[in-house]
Scaffold this active site. Structure first.
Site, PDB file in Angstrom:
ATOM      1  N   HIS A  44     -37.209   8.609 -29.794  1.00 25.86           N
ATOM      2  CA  HIS A  44     -37.857   9.925 -29.919  1.00 25.86           C
ATOM      3  C   HIS A  44     -36.481  10.734 -30.379  1.00 25.86           C
ATOM      4  O   HIS A  44     -35.406  10.216 -30.140  1.00 25.86           O
ATOM      5  CB  HIS A  44     -38.125  10.494 -28.431  1.00 25.86           C
ATOM      6  N   ASN A  61     -44.172   9.431 -33.840  1.00 21.49           N
ATOM      7  CA  ASN A  61     -44.960   8.145 -33.826  1.00 21.49           C
ATOM      8  C   ASN A  61     -44.343   7.212 -35.217  1.00 21.49           C
ATOM      9  O   ASN A  61     -44.612   7.916 -36.255  1.00 21.49           O
ATOM     10  CB  ASN A  61     -46.458   8.384 -34.098  1.00 21.49           C
ATOM     11  N   ILE A 120      -2.677   3.677  -5.574  1.00 19.66           N
ATOM     12  CA  ILE A 120      -2.693   5.050  -4.893  1.00 19.66           C
ATOM     13  C   ILE A 120      -1.156   5.834  -5.375  1.00 19.66           C
ATOM     14  O   ILE A 120      -1.171   6.849  -5.827  1.00 19.66           O
ATOM     15  CB  ILE A 120      -2.688   5.021  -3.317  1.00 19.66           C
ATOM     16  N   ARG A 172     -42.993  -2.347 -26.732  1.00 19.08           N
ATOM     17  CA  ARG A 172     -43.210  -1.045 -27.716  1.00 19.08           C
ATOM     18  C   ARG A 172     -41.786  -0.474 -27.854  1.00 19.08           C
ATOM     19  O   ARG A 172     -40.916  -0.658 -27.283  1.00 19.08           O
ATOM     20  CB  ARG A 172     -43.914   0.141 -27.097  1.00 19.08           C
ATOM     21  N   LYS A 217     -32.788   8.777 -44.368  1.00 20.75           N
ATOM     22  CA  LYS A 217     -32.761  10.382 -44.630  1.00 20.75           C
ATOM     23  C   LYS A 217     -33.214  10.792 -43.049  1.00 20.75           C
ATOM     24  O   LYS A 217     -34.159  10.575 -42.834  1.00 20.75           O
ATOM     25  CB  LYS A 217     -33.608  10.384 -45.825  1.00 20.75           C
ATOM     26  N   HIS A 218     -32.327  11.572 -42.913  1.00 16.89           N
ATOM     27  CA  HIS A 218     -32.718  12.407 -41.493  1.00 16.89           C
ATOM     28  C   HIS A 218     -33.008  11.554 -40.369  1.00 16.89           C
ATOM     29  O   HIS A 218     -34.267  11.604 -39.977  1.00 16.89           O
ATOM     30  CB  HIS A 218     -33.809  13.669 -42.027  1.00 16.89           C
ATOM     31  N   ARG A 255     -50.146   9.459 -34.088  1.00 15.55           N
ATOM     32  CA  ARG A 255     -50.153   8.156 -34.779  1.00 15.55           C
ATOM     33  C   ARG A 255     -51.189   8.020 -36.302  1.00 15.55           C
ATOM     34  O   ARG A 255     -50.563   7.534 -37.086  1.00 15.55           O
ATOM     35  CB  ARG A 255     -50.720   6.893 -33.890  1.00 15.55           C
ATOM     36  N   ARG A 302     -16.569  19.839 -39.430  1.00 17.42           N
ATOM     37  CA  ARG A 302     -16.623  21.158 -40.061  1.00 17.42           C
ATOM     38  C   ARG A 302     -17.637  21.953 -39.286  1.00 17.42           C
ATOM     39  O   ARG A 302     -17.248  23.203 -39.060  1.00 17.42           O
ATOM     40  CB  ARG A 302     -16.913  21.208 -41.681  1.00 17.42           C
ATOM     41  N   TYR A 303     -18.861  21.569 -39.019  1.00 15.71           N
ATOM     42  CA  TYR A 303     -19.706  22.241 -38.137  1.00 15.71           C
ATOM     43  C   TYR A 303     -20.716  21.177 -37.650  1.00 15.71           C
ATOM     44  O   TYR A 303     -20.668  19.968 -37.754  1.00 15.71           O
ATOM     45  CB  TYR A 303     -20.431  23.215 -38.907  1.00 15.71           C
ATOM     46  N   THR A 308       6.100   3.905  -3.049  1.00 18.27           N
ATOM     47  CA  THR A 308       6.626   5.047  -3.559  1.00 18.27           C
ATOM     48  C   THR A 308       6.425   6.391  -3.098  1.00 18.27           C
ATOM     49  O   THR A 308       6.603   7.476  -3.506  1.00 18.27           O
ATOM     50  CB  THR A 308       6.297   5.005  -4.998  1.00 18.27           C
ATOM     51  N   ARG A 354       0.850  -1.108  -0.075  1.00 13.24           N
ATOM     52  CA  ARG A 354      -0.056   0.124  -0.039  1.00 13.24           C
ATOM     53  C   ARG A 354       0.928   1.228  -0.053  1.00 13.24           C
ATOM     54  O   ARG A 354       0.501   2.329  -0.439  1.00 13.24           O
ATOM     55  CB  ARG A 354      -1.033   0.079   1.176  1.00 13.24           C
ATOM     56  N   VAL A 355       2.084   1.043   0.418  1.00 17.10           N
ATOM     57  CA  VAL A 355       2.997   2.368   0.614  1.00 17.10           C
ATOM     58  C   VAL A 355       4.409   1.671   0.116  1.00 17.10           C
ATOM     59  O   VAL A 355       5.072   1.024   0.757  1.00 17.10           O
ATOM     60  CB  VAL A 355       3.190   3.023   2.219  1.00 17.10           C
TER      61      VAL A 355
HETATM   62  N1  LIG Z   1       1.774   2.176  -2.968  1.00 13.89           N
HETATM   63  C1  LIG Z   1       2.581   2.698  -3.705  1.00 13.89           C
HETATM   64  O1  LIG Z   1       3.343   3.489  -3.101  1.00 13.89           O
HETATM   65  C2  LIG Z   1       2.629   2.371  -5.156  1.00 13.89           C
HETATM   66  N2  LIG Z   1       3.569   2.851  -5.955  1.00 13.89           N
HETATM   67  C3  LIG Z   1       3.598   2.326  -7.050  1.00 13.89           C
HETATM   68  N3  LIG Z   1       2.414   1.633  -6.846  1.00 13.89           N
HETATM   69  C4  LIG Z   1       1.991   0.435  -8.077  1.00 13.89           C
HETATM   70  O2  LIG Z   1       2.621  -0.648  -8.031  1.00 13.89           O
HETATM   71  C5  LIG Z   1       2.659  -1.342  -9.012  1.00 13.89           C
HETATM   72  C6  LIG Z   1       4.000  -2.024  -9.540  1.00 13.89           C
HETATM   73  O3  LIG Z   1       4.406  -2.896  -8.501  1.00 13.89           O
HETATM   74  P1  LIG Z   1       5.470  -3.818  -8.607  1.00 13.89           P
HETATM   75  O4  LIG Z   1       6.549  -3.255  -9.277  1.00 13.89           O
HETATM   76  O5  LIG Z   1       5.820  -4.313  -7.156  1.00 13.89           O
HETATM   77  O6  LIG Z   1       4.965  -4.995  -9.281  1.00 13.89           O
HETATM   78  C7  LIG Z   1       2.211  -0.132 -10.250  1.00 13.89           C
HETATM   79  O7  LIG Z   1       0.919  -0.491 -10.779  1.00 13.89           O
HETATM   80  C8  LIG Z   1       2.250   0.985  -9.473  1.00 13.89           C
HETATM   81  O8  LIG Z   1       1.333   1.832  -9.846  1.00 13.89           O
HETATM   82  C9  LIG Z   1       1.884   1.333  -5.764  1.00 13.89           C
HETATM   83  N4  LIG Z   1       0.810   0.842  -5.580  1.00 13.89           N
HETATM   84  C10 LIG Z   1      -0.383   1.126  -5.045  1.00 13.89           C
HETATM   85  O9  LIG Z   1      -0.444   2.098  -4.710  1.00 13.89           O
END
Ligand SMILES: NC(=O)c1ncn([C@@H]2O[C@H](COP(=O)(O)O)[C@@H](O)[C@H]2O)c1NC=O
Length: 529
Positions: free
Chosen positions: A529, A430, A128, A525, A287-288, A450, A227-228, A70, A67-68
């Protein structure tokens, strides 16, 4: 060239690893230092491409199951630093510049499309860190290069090779737009997914794929400026839905002719979607936005001849759609006979192309074969809002219809009823369609009552010298009064298909019986429209 920026350090973090090895290899060959997240770094290292893990660079491990990873100032500082302004801050914080970022995101769309996907699966597939880096890099495009699509790897490498390892501002800006489009689409998808959880409770039970989301987020990509618009004082452009992968006016390839106009596109859509309803050689002339002639035939030429016969007056300057490969004889007949704006077919033979080439202005479109029915939504813009509905995919067959008159339709009439009913679905309400032997005899479209549509279908048939006697009639919705039945009888109609459901159905059935007509109810039906 002060707009070029050298790529010295790149960060690669991709879920879809297609092409990443070749890209990394090419960057390495240009002397670029590579940083990468867990899975991507491992792939590179396993293939002997020198790479440093982001966690080694930041001194912070990937935590919480990725989840974290980069989300760190050494990463975002390196991307967002304004070159020539932020060098001291970078030095104070041991931040190195990151000049290129290649990211593709967790596969949210693919995950939620899987049967049985739980809310927890969906949540874990919300990227994320990826979008954050994409947006940082795109924001700082003056100095940094963002790549979100594997198809751009080659382009970036080629540009670096041509510019001593640098990219140009033009390319960086273009890639930045693509990046913002990408994150907008991604967030739109997520918002739509959560937006279908109504009432807003975060449980699996609340997710309903068929529900309309709380906000409607959709992305259309510009195919061409026009064009328009409907009129020359209106500006216009044609946008296509990148999610839709089927034969359509949006995906069709224009083989020749003048540029398509706004009205051409709308009318071609009507013609093509109508002709898709039929098995066997069929032709629809629009047509139209209304079919003015529809017919089946032993071959396309016969289908075209018969469709044209319904209303040669309106077919002038019309749009012609076929459901089979356009052949030379049919192409020749069109060219010899009429002024046509657009011709569309799943395929166009070379001989047919050569013949139509003699009329350089005619727009000739090839849309490919279709085997599935459109499932996408249908929209209508109103002032201040947007109406969204399922596309009208309903279609009854013979087993669904109910004979309500004393007289039974003959087998030939039943066949014509089904043909006529399919055409009526594509005529503006109709809608009244007269038909015989798989050919429209008269079409009454878009009238406010109709009975007038019924009268107009009869007038048009008479004006074109067509015999209504023993034709069948389709009405897209029920008859509120018996006058429509009387008008049809006066014109010579012998059999009627309509949804039924009027409070005066009994009176309507009695009128049909009085005229000795057969009548069937569809129970469905097709207002348009
Ligand atoms: N959590 C982060 O800080 C994070 N940083 C990069 N990602 C994603 O991780 C994926 C790559 O992961 P990996 O290289 O581990 O296979 C990419 O889709 C990238 O968008 C993250 N994953 C989800 O948020």
């Amino acid at each position: 060239m002060n707009n070029v920026r050298p790529i010295r350090r790149a960060l690669l973090s991709v879920s879809d690893k297609t092409g990443i090895l070749e890209f990394a290899q090419a960057l390495h060959a240009q002397g670029v230092e590579l940083l990468s997240t867990g899975g991507t770094a491992k792939l590179l290292a396993d293939n002997n491409i020198p790479v440093m893990e982001v966690s080694d660079y930041t001194g912070h491990p990937e935590i919480m199951d990725g989840r974290v990873k980069t989300l760190h100032p050494k990463i975002h500082g390196g991307i967002l630093a304004r070159r020539g302004i932020d060098e001291i801050v970078m030095e104070q914080n041991a931040i190195k510049p990151i000049d290129l970022v290649a990211v593709n995101l967790y596969p949210f769309a693919e995950t939620v499309a899987k049967p049985g996907c739980t809310l927890a699966d969906a949540v874990e597939n919300i990227d994320i860190g990826g979008p954050t880096m994409v947006r940082s890099t795109a924001k700082n495009h003056k100095d940094t290069t963002i790549v979100v699509n594997a198809k751009d790897y080659g382009r970036v490498i080629a540009e670096m090779q041509a510019n001593n390892g640098s990219t140009t501002l033009e390319t960086r800006f273009d890639l930045a737009i693509a990046a913002f489009e990408h994150t907008a689409a991604y967030d739109g998808m997520i918002a739509n997914y959560f937006g279908t959880m109504v009432p807003a409770h975060s449980t699996d039970e609340c997710h309903d794929d068929s529900a309309f989301p709380r906000t409607f987020n959709s992305q259309f990509v510009k195919k061409q400026d026009l064009r328009y618009g409907e009129n020359s004082h209106q500006k216009a452009a044609f946008y296509v839905d990148p999610q839709i992968d089927e034969a359509s006016v949006a995906s069709a390839i224009q083989l020749q002719g003048k540029a398509l106009s706004y009205n051409n596109i709308a009318d071609t859509d009507s013609a093509l979607e109508c002709v898709k309803e039929f098995e066997g050689p069929a032709c629809v002339i629009v047509k139209h936005a209304n079919p003015c002639g529809v017919a089946l035939g032993a071959n396309l030429l016969e289908a075209y001849d018969r469709a044209f016969k319904t209303d040669p007056t309106s077919a002038f300057g019309g749009i012609i759609a076929f459901n089979q490969e356009l052949d030379a004889q049919t192409a020749q007949a069109i060219v010899d006979r009429q002024f046509v704006e657009v011709i569309i077919a799943p395929k166009v033979s070379q001989a047919a192309r050569d013949i139509i080439a003699a009329k350089a202005n005619v727009r000739l479109l090839e849309c490919g074969e279709w085997n599935t029915k459109t499932t996408n939504l249908d929209y209508k813009r109103v002032n201040g809002g947007l109406l969204v509905q399922d596309r009208d995919q309903g279609m009854v067959d013979l087993a669904d219809v109910k004979v309500v008159s004393k007289r039974q339709p003959t087998p030939e009439q039943l066949k014509d009823l089904m043909f006529c009913w399919k055409v009526a679905k594509f005529v503006k309400s109709n809608a009244i369609v007269y038909a015989k032997d798989g050919m429209t005899i008269g079409v009454g479209a878009g009238q406010m009552s109709r009975v007038y549509s019924a009268k107009i279908a009869g007038i048009k048939a008479a004006d074109e010298g067509l015999v209504v006697e023993n034709s069948v009639m389709a009405s897209d919705a029920f008859f509120p009064f018996r006058d429509g039945i009387d008008a049809a009888a006066a014109a010579g109609i012998s059999c009627i298909i309509q949804p039924g459901g009027s409070i005066r159905d009994e009176e309507i059935i009695a009128a049909a019986d009085e005229h000795g007509m057969a009548m069937v109810f569809t129970g469905m039906r097709h207002f348009r429209h």
